[in-house]
Design an enzyme around this catalytic site. Structure first.
Site, PDB file in Angstrom:
ATOM      1  N   GLU A  69      -7.895  15.553  33.072  1.00 28.13           N
ATOM      2  CA  GLU A  69      -8.713  16.754  32.895  1.00 28.13           C
ATOM      3  C   GLU A  69     -10.047  16.409  32.236  1.00 28.13           C
ATOM      4  O   GLU A  69     -10.145  15.451  31.466  1.00 28.13           O
ATOM      5  CB  GLU A  69      -7.971  17.782  32.025  1.00 28.13           C
ATOM      6  CG  GLU A  69      -6.761  18.410  32.707  1.00 28.13           C
ATOM      7  CD  GLU A  69      -7.118  19.213  33.943  1.00 28.13           C
ATOM      8  OE1 GLU A  69      -8.297  19.628  34.068  1.00 28.13           O
ATOM      9  OE2 GLU A  69      -6.225  19.406  34.789  1.00 28.13           O
ATOM     10  N   TRP A  70     -11.055  17.264  32.512  1.00 24.34           N
ATOM     11  CA  TRP A  70     -12.397  17.040  31.973  1.00 24.34           C
ATOM     12  C   TRP A  70     -12.417  17.001  30.439  1.00 24.34           C
ATOM     13  O   TRP A  70     -13.217  16.314  29.844  1.00 24.34           O
ATOM     14  CB  TRP A  70     -13.351  18.135  32.478  1.00 24.34           C
ATOM     15  CG  TRP A  70     -12.950  19.514  32.006  1.00 24.34           C
ATOM     16  CD1 TRP A  70     -11.973  20.315  32.533  1.00 24.34           C
ATOM     17  CD2 TRP A  70     -13.487  20.225  30.893  1.00 24.34           C
ATOM     18  NE1 TRP A  70     -11.863  21.483  31.829  1.00 24.34           N
ATOM     19  CE2 TRP A  70     -12.792  21.458  30.812  1.00 24.34           C
ATOM     20  CE3 TRP A  70     -14.490  19.954  29.956  1.00 24.34           C
ATOM     21  CZ2 TRP A  70     -13.075  22.404  29.826  1.00 24.34           C
ATOM     22  CZ3 TRP A  70     -14.759  20.901  28.978  1.00 24.34           C
ATOM     23  CH2 TRP A  70     -14.059  22.120  28.918  1.00 24.34           C
ATOM     24  N   GLY A  97       2.180  11.163  37.251  1.00 22.76           N
ATOM     25  CA  GLY A  97       1.489  11.900  38.295  1.00 22.76           C
ATOM     26  C   GLY A  97       1.669  11.237  39.641  1.00 22.76           C
ATOM     27  O   GLY A  97       2.453  10.293  39.783  1.00 22.76           O
ATOM     28  N   GLU A 139       8.789   9.630  38.542  1.00 24.04           N
ATOM     29  CA  GLU A 139       9.952  10.290  39.171  1.00 24.04           C
ATOM     30  C   GLU A 139      10.029   9.872  40.640  1.00 24.04           C
ATOM     31  O   GLU A 139       9.387  10.447  41.477  1.00 24.04           O
ATOM     32  CB  GLU A 139       9.813  11.805  39.052  1.00 24.04           C
ATOM     33  CG  GLU A 139       9.857  12.245  37.597  1.00 24.04           C
ATOM     34  CD  GLU A 139       9.521  13.723  37.425  1.00 24.04           C
ATOM     35  OE1 GLU A 139       9.598  14.487  38.398  1.00 24.04           O
ATOM     36  OE2 GLU A 139       9.166  14.092  36.313  1.00 24.04           O
ATOM     37  N   THR A 210      17.197  17.143  32.364  1.00 18.51           N
ATOM     38  CA  THR A 210      18.377  17.941  32.716  1.00 18.51           C
ATOM     39  C   THR A 210      18.021  19.394  33.041  1.00 18.51           C
ATOM     40  O   THR A 210      18.460  20.331  32.354  1.00 18.51           O
ATOM     41  CB  THR A 210      19.411  17.898  31.576  1.00 18.51           C
ATOM     42  OG1 THR A 210      18.709  18.065  30.335  1.00 18.51           O
ATOM     43  CG2 THR A 210      20.180  16.604  31.556  1.00 18.51           C
ATOM     44  N   TYR A 211      17.192  19.557  34.051  1.00 17.00           N
ATOM     45  CA  TYR A 211      16.848  20.876  34.587  1.00 17.00           C
ATOM     46  C   TYR A 211      16.412  20.661  36.031  1.00 17.00           C
ATOM     47  O   TYR A 211      16.474  19.526  36.514  1.00 17.00           O
ATOM     48  CB  TYR A 211      15.748  21.559  33.755  1.00 17.00           C
ATOM     49  CG  TYR A 211      14.755  20.622  33.122  1.00 17.00           C
ATOM     50  CD1 TYR A 211      14.849  20.266  31.785  1.00 17.00           C
ATOM     51  CD2 TYR A 211      13.722  20.060  33.877  1.00 17.00           C
ATOM     52  CE1 TYR A 211      13.944  19.378  31.204  1.00 17.00           C
ATOM     53  CE2 TYR A 211      12.807  19.184  33.304  1.00 17.00           C
ATOM     54  CZ  TYR A 211      12.928  18.843  31.969  1.00 17.00           C
ATOM     55  OH  TYR A 211      12.040  17.967  31.410  1.00 17.00           O
ATOM     56  N   ASP A 212      16.032  21.751  36.717  1.00 16.40           N
ATOM     57  CA  ASP A 212      15.750  21.689  38.163  1.00 16.40           C
ATOM     58  C   ASP A 212      17.006  21.277  38.947  1.00 16.40           C
ATOM     59  O   ASP A 212      16.903  20.736  40.036  1.00 16.40           O
ATOM     60  CB  ASP A 212      14.602  20.705  38.504  1.00 16.40           C
ATOM     61  CG  ASP A 212      13.304  21.024  37.772  1.00 16.40           C
ATOM     62  OD1 ASP A 212      13.133  22.190  37.363  1.00 16.40           O
ATOM     63  OD2 ASP A 212      12.468  20.123  37.617  1.00 16.40           O
ATOM     64  N   TRP A 357      10.910  20.821  27.657  1.00 17.48           N
ATOM     65  CA  TRP A 357       9.879  21.014  28.683  1.00 17.48           C
ATOM     66  C   TRP A 357       9.680  22.509  28.817  1.00 17.48           C
ATOM     67  O   TRP A 357      10.534  23.173  29.393  1.00 17.48           O
ATOM     68  CB  TRP A 357      10.312  20.375  30.022  1.00 17.48           C
ATOM     69  CG  TRP A 357       9.221  20.462  31.038  1.00 17.48           C
ATOM     70  CD1 TRP A 357       9.034  21.447  31.978  1.00 17.48           C
ATOM     71  CD2 TRP A 357       8.123  19.548  31.201  1.00 17.48           C
ATOM     72  NE1 TRP A 357       7.897  21.197  32.701  1.00 17.48           N
ATOM     73  CE2 TRP A 357       7.330  20.039  32.260  1.00 17.48           C
ATOM     74  CE3 TRP A 357       7.737  18.363  30.543  1.00 17.48           C
ATOM     75  CZ2 TRP A 357       6.152  19.391  32.675  1.00 17.48           C
ATOM     76  CZ3 TRP A 357       6.582  17.724  30.967  1.00 17.48           C
ATOM     77  CH2 TRP A 357       5.805  18.238  32.028  1.00 17.48           C
TER      78      TRP A 357
END
Ligand SMILES: *[C@@H]1O[C@H](CO)[C@@H](O)[C@H](O)[C@H]1NC(C)=O
Length: 460
Positions: A69-70, A97, A139, A210-212, A357
């Site tokens: 980011e800027w 990313g 990931e 541990t989500y999604d 998160w």
């Protein structure tokens, strides 16, 4: 003897509480959310978490760490200035990313020379911006375009990074940089991505995501982050839960005290397509995006709060998590009660702590959920048995307040609170912070620490 034992116990208690980690992620894209949902490091409570991870920086074509980011540099500086208020706070920079869906780690780990460039660049980047460590956000190795060999290459990266951090700390005589990684929850993914017993010794902690576990990509409703399996799980989904995920990590030899359990401050949504509205009900994609997070399939906790004012809330007993439904919308989310169940599970399995998160999806201002600021993370902190946070008293403008004025003209440091021996003051830049000792202990100015009251002099 009894006295010594009591003192040892006090130290032990303090040690246990302080060795448990509460690691909180923040994102540099949360600044763009509208109105009171816009989040920057100024919104972080410096005493809430033990570690804050700044997501996200990335890796350029020359294998160097770069901003995204800027205004990242400005936000790094405001995040890291929180350590002036809470000197125990640690900050890490998350690097990851993807470019067109491909992780920049893939090219970087392929050769020893490019790994060396990355490692050198990471160390100088972290030191220049006053971070305490690096968090690897890939990931995942061996997935999404990453070749099978990346499993071993990730091990090489982790071990070379950790050796470089040791060498650098020795050379410049500073505390060693921390090294952590975000890692996969599903056993089948874990097996392809990591040499678990080879990476864990080099990492300070592992954030298991541990989500999604379930979301609007599936044809029926399922929970984002269930503690256990459910009777409606298909055979292939039986391991889509915390208990299966973490048990798998432990069975592969990961040290429990390095494993952090992931606590989501968001829920995952579905649009119901039939008349059923429970768990396993027919669905067809996500519910409408939230007005603040503006992301299909996901609502921040503060958006769930708004929803539950009109929705019907149900508790999934076998999974120890709630969902809410209204009209065609369905959301599986976490609340204080499910966080408590997960903390119990985490403690029973001697895990190293929790990671959240994210900070920016809790009700961080306390403006949505008719509760205090950070209702979920404060509850998590309390459930984990941390000592109460110091209360900050801002400088009064007109009315006189003896506590807020305590630090006027005093040098920075710790001071007795004459009115209450179980608490003490920290002065920093003229501001007053009131801290509380752990239950049963009082503040001793001779050691600038909390210790048992019943003895002649506190141990150091
Ligand atoms: C939790 O996981 C363990 C290990 O896989 C398993 O034996 C146990 O049955 C699971 N508990 C529940 C309630 O599913």
């Amino acid at each position: 003897m009894a006295r010594l034992l009591a003192a040892a116990c006090a130290l032990l208690t303090l040690h246990i509480a302080s060795s448990s980690k509460l690691v909180c992620h923040m994102t540099n894209w949360a600044q763009y959310r509208p109105g009171s949902a816009a989040f920057t490091p100024e919104n972080i409570d410096p005493f809430l978490c033990t570690h804050v991870i700044y997501a996200l920086a990335t890796i350029n074509d020359f294998n160097q760490v770069v901003t995204v980011e800027w205004n990242d540099q400005q936000m790094y500086s405001s995040l890291n200035s929180l350590k002036n208020i809470n000197p125990a706070l640690k900050t890490l920079l998350s690097v990851g990313g993807s470019v067109k869906g491909i992780s920049p780690f893939i090219a970087m780990v392929a050769k020893p020379e490019s790994r060396a460039v990355f490692i050198k660049s990471a160390i100088s980047f972290l030191r220049n911006h006053n971070f305490d460590g690096l968090n690897l956000a890939w990931e995942y190795p061996g997935h999404n375009g990453s070749p099978m060999q990346d499993r071993e290459r990730f091990t090489l990266l982790v071990s070379e990074l950790s050796q470089a951090f040791i060498d650098e700390a020795t050379e410049i005589k500073k505390a060693q940089l921390l090294l952590s990684a975000n890692v996969a929850p599903l056993p089948s993914t874990v097996d392809k991505a990591y040499e678990v017993n080879k990476i864990t010794p080099h990492l300070d902690f592992l954030n298991v995501l541990t989500y999604d576990f379930h979301g609007s990509w599936e044809p029926v409703t399922g929970h984002n982050s269930p503690l256990y399996r459910s009777a409606v799980d298909t055979v292939s989904q039986m391991q889509y839960n915390i208990n299966s995920s973490i048990s798998h990590w432990l069975s592969l030899g990961a040290a429990a005290d390095k494993i952090l359990l992931g606590f989501p401050t968001f829920g995952r949504t579905f649009e119901l397509s039939g008349s059923a509205n429970g768990l396993g009900a027919l669905a067809n994609g996500p519910a409408a995006a939230g007005p603040y997070t503006r992301t299909e399939g996901l609502w921040g906790f503060y958006e769930v709060c708004d929803f539950t004012n009109s929705a019907t809330v149900s508790w999934i007993n076998e999974q120890a998590v709630p969902y809410a439904t209204y009209g065609k919308a369905w959301v599986g989310y976490d609340d204080q009660r499910s966080f408590s169940s997960k903390v119990q599970w985490m403690t029973a399995n001697n895990l190293g702590g929790a990671h959240v998160w994210t900070l920016d999806m809790d009700d961080f201002r306390g403006s949505f959920c008719s509760d205090e600021a950070y209702p979920l993370i404060n509850h998590l902190r309390m459930s984990m048995g941390f000592a109460p946070k110091p209360t900050t008293t801002p400088r009064p403008t007109t009315t006189k307040d003896p506590i807020a004025e305590f630090c006027y003209g005093r040098p920075d440091g710790l001071y007795e609170n004459p009115a209450d021996k179980t608490s003490y003051f920290q002065c920093y830049l003229g501001n007053t912070y009131l801290h509380h000792c752990q239950p049963g202990l009082i503040y001793w100015d001779s050691c600038k620490c909390c210790d048992w009251p019943a003895k002649a002099s506190p141990i150091k």
